[in-house]
Write an enzyme that holds these catalytic residues in place. Sequence first.
Site, PDB file in Angstrom:
ATOM      1  CE  LYS A 241      -3.750  -2.276   2.485  1.00  0.00           C
ATOM      2  NZ  LYS A 241      -4.531  -2.359   3.728  1.00  0.00           N
TER       3      LYS A 241
ATOM      4  CE  LYS B 164      -3.087  -4.104   9.901  1.00  0.00           C
ATOM      5  NZ  LYS B 164      -3.525  -2.957   9.076  1.00  0.00           N
TER       6      LYS B 164
END
Length: 392
Positions: free
Chosen positions: A56, A74
């Site tokens: 992304k 994450k």
Amino acid sequence: MAAPLMSLVWTDHVTGRQGFLVVDRLVRGVASGGLRMRPGCTLEEVTGLARGMTMKEALHYNPAGRYVPLGGAKGGIDCDPQDPGSYALLVRYLRAMRPYIESFWTTGEDLGLTQDLVDRAAAEAGLVSSVQAVYPLLDDETAARRRLADAFEVEVDGIGLDELAGGCGVAESALTALDRAGVPYAGTRVAVQGLGTMGGATARFLARAGLTVVAVADVKGTIANPAGLDVEALLRARDAYGTVDRAVLRPGDLELPGDAWLAADAEVLVPAAVSYAIDAANEHLVTARWIVEAANMPVLPEAEERLAARGVTVLPDVVVNSGTNAWWWWTLFGDIGPDADEAFAHTRRSMRALVELMLDRADGDGTTPRAAAHALVTDRLPVIAERFGWYR
């Protein structure tokens, strides 16, 4: 792409529950990626999400912009966010992760958590901010932090701009696909799984664009109406977890089982809740023409292969839901100000250009949109590495 730079498993000394942190890449010494909390969260899941964040960030690289990409990371906690002990667990997790958040991991809300909750827990854990690792990269830290704080104060018809930005990006992705296919918005039906942060905002933008939302699902089941649901009424009636108070349902609104959204008579499906929602066992229920991945990793690879074979296009999460992350950094770095109209216009332009590029690449290569997105990342990562450097 190589293995992650770092994988960490944390065990809470109070409950025995586990939490995870995966740093896929550092770019300019920093990685970006939210923190989720859900029962059954695993290291494998968080690893996939971290890789997605690297993608992304790379896909939104604009050499002319102030925001330049970070690496991907994450975090995850294996706990039901509605568990009475979940907040204390969140605080303990953030306290354990404090050295990483202070040094190189910027994080924020994800599945099961709101930004307000993350901010409150971060302060209790002794952190300045959940994104403080990026501060040394800012030209004017004070102005940047004020700009982002101001943006988080903006509301549009009762919903915060931070929540709406991601849904705007998802909706624009869907609208771009419809435009390319020459399909009018009026009469196009949508089913949405999840009416939380991403699903609720997406439903609003699609309904306001003229599409008909015929089904939405939450933890209590699916609410459906072939003639169209009153999206704004449902949004006003949801709780902090996206669960709708059924007292607001109108005559004609149906209460169906939780998985009924999947087989809804709709052209567009928006899985916006959990990962792994569509698999080889249930993909045959899908009758839609497009699946727009607002959630992270909602369609499993085998299911996607079968869907593609029967003409269903999956618009992948790494593109579709990337607007939330990008909006944070566009605002913090100063590409946009704390203004809803400016944020929506910038998001629409950026997402439409990215989706067009992905679909053009897919058409040219004769492959799926997901494969095309991966190809775009493969093209961009060496350019980013050469300009900014990264640690593998």
